[in-house]
Enzyme design. Structure first.
Site: not given
Length: 497
Positions: A30-31
């Site tokens: 993810c981020m």
């Protein structure tokens, strides 16, 4: 080349510490995190993994999550995938019975952990996050371009370039419903392109010629919520068709009926209903901050970290997206970002209150730069949460920072973000409001300072009892670092991460 070598070295350092290629069942990111599905959790060497220089922390949920930070994780993940593929190619086809038994035990342990966290509500929120989180990079990129374009327009610079920047910034938002529909169908087990096709109806200009509920529809009516509902409906229609349509006709009948049925329901029902809900969300957010002001900001900023711990923060993602789609920015994110400011202030106070505990101080020094940029996991799980009371005083800092920003919202100075994902200092390029960038940045910066200062003072004076100081304010040789609990839901930066 040097950067590639560094990323590959990081991946190579991580792989054996998670049990090797044979122990990895899935890889995603993810981020900020490398998310791994593991066959046998007992093979993971947690402490050695945390000691890897690029690793900011680890979090265990339905996947094993290694916090690497924004940017780094996107570069390390491909290298990690390559190493896993190479390792699998060299793995013998069959494992000895003892290894199979051990893997089965590990799988059983993992299944038990997942069962404890797999409540229907949390599973639903996780699905919502899986739909919207992949959109965050585009939201960030387009949001920064929109901010740059607004600055150039206000300064009357490069008038020949600003229309092109406006097109770049607005193109994705004009079609975001299509991407939401695609991701929704993929997440709920349907054909992604059919979900996108049905959601595309919402943004098609021709819907302006259609009347429903006694009024003309408008392109984009219902927005991401309408796209979400339309795609879910399309999945159910498609699955029904797969059960009843003969295989010989499936390729023709199933996609046709899926688009036709769900499309008609979308046009003559969902668009109107979702449009009313979206409007209500925007009106409520404006009313809350216009009337609640400092009080609303106090509650939102103070309770965001506990929401994160319970996994309930994921419910805010479609709300943020709806506000950005409607108003151009979300007024909630800058207030929620104050939780990270309180966390940073609390960590600095812990640093000064525990001068003899070099282990905790090293953790704080290495994690503070990421904390200032809105990556809070290392400070939360490595410092404040294990210590207990500093987590509460960090929430106090977030509450006061949120109250500061909320107070100015009540005075009419809206402070918003054109994208979700970043927080802390990283949010400055995404700020937008109704009184110019300078005023908006000043209010947001003031909120951060209030959050830092309050978090520091609350933690320094009230974050430690005598017993806690006696236990942790000792040398590294006599006292270990605080135990890091396994959260029920990983912490995110105020939007997501």
């Amino acid at each position: 080349m040097a950067t590639e070598d560094k990323n590959r070295a990081t991946a190579a350092a991580i792989l054996p510490l998670v049990g090797g290629a044979a122990n990895v069942s899935s890889i995603a990111h993810c981020m900020t995190r490398l998310r791994l599905g593991l066959r046998d959790r007992s093979l993971v060497q947690d402490e050695a993994l945390k000691a890897v220089p690029a690793v900011m922390g680890v979090v265990e949920d339905d996947t094993y999550q290694i916090v690497l930070g924004p940017g780094t994780v996107a570069r390390v993940t491909p290298e990690f995938e390559k190493l896993v593929e190479e390792g699998r190619a060299q793995t013998p086809p069959a494992a000895p019975p003892a290894a199979e038994e051990l893997a089965a035990q590990g799988a059983a342990m993992k299944a038990a952990r997942k069962a404890r966290n797999a409540t229907p509500f949390k599973l639903f929120l996780r699905r919502i996050a899986n739909i919207f989180v992949p959109l965050i990079p585009a939201l960030i990129g387009c949001g920064i371009i929109a901010g740059l374009n607004g600055l150039l327009v206000n300064l009357e610079w490069l008038p020949s370039v600003t229309p092109a920047l406006a097109a770049m910034a607005s193109g994705f938002m004009a079609l975001i419903a299509v991407f939401v529909g695609y991701n929704t169908a993929k997440e709920f087990g349907g054909t992604p392109i059919l979900g996108g096709a049905v959601a595309a109806i919402i943004v098609f200009p021709g819907v302006a010629n259609i009347e429903a509920f006694g009024q003309k529809l408008s392109p984009g009516q219902g927005g991401v919520l309408g796209a979400l509902g339309a795609a879910v409906l399309a999945v159910y229609v498609e699955k029904w068709c797969r059960r009843w349509v003969p295989e010989a006709l499936d390729v023709l009948v199933t996609p046709t009926l899926t688009v036709l049925v769900s499309g008609l329901v979308t046009i003559f029902g969902l668009m109107y209903v979702a449009g009313e809900i979206s409007t209500a969300i925007g009106d409520f957010a404006d009313w809350l901050l216009s009337n609640g002001g400092a009080g609303a900001g106090l509650i939102l900023g103070g309770f965001f970290l506990p929401l994160v711990m319970l996994g309930l923060h994921q419910a805010l993602i479609p709300i943020h997206t709806t506000l950005i789609e409607q108003q151009g920015y979300t007024v909630l994110l800058p207030i929620l970002a104050m939780a990270g400011a309180g966390q940073v202030g609390a960590a600095v106070a812990v640093y000064f209150r525990l001068p003899r505990n070099e282990s905790i101080r090293r953790t704080i020094k290495s994690a503070l730069p990421a904390g200032f940029l809105g990556v809070g996991e290392p400070l939360i799980y490595g410092v404040s949460l294990p210590l207990g009371r500093p987590f509460i005083t960090a929430c106090v800092g977030g509450a006061f920072g949120g109250a500061f920003v909320g107070f100015f919202n009540q005075l009419g100075d809206a402070v918003g973000s054109t994208a979700i994902g970043p927080s802390g200092w990283a949010l400055f390029p995404l700020l937008d409001g109704n009184h110019g960038l300078a005023a908006t940045a000043a209010i947001y910066g003031g909120g951060l300072l209030v959050g830092y200062l309050t978090g520091f003072l609350a933690t320094y004076f009230f974050g430690f009892g005598k017993d806690l100081l006696a236990e942790f304010n000792t040398s590294e040789e006599s006292t270990p670092t605080p135990h890091q609990p396994t959260p029920t839901e990983p912490a995110k930066t105020p939007a997501t991460a």
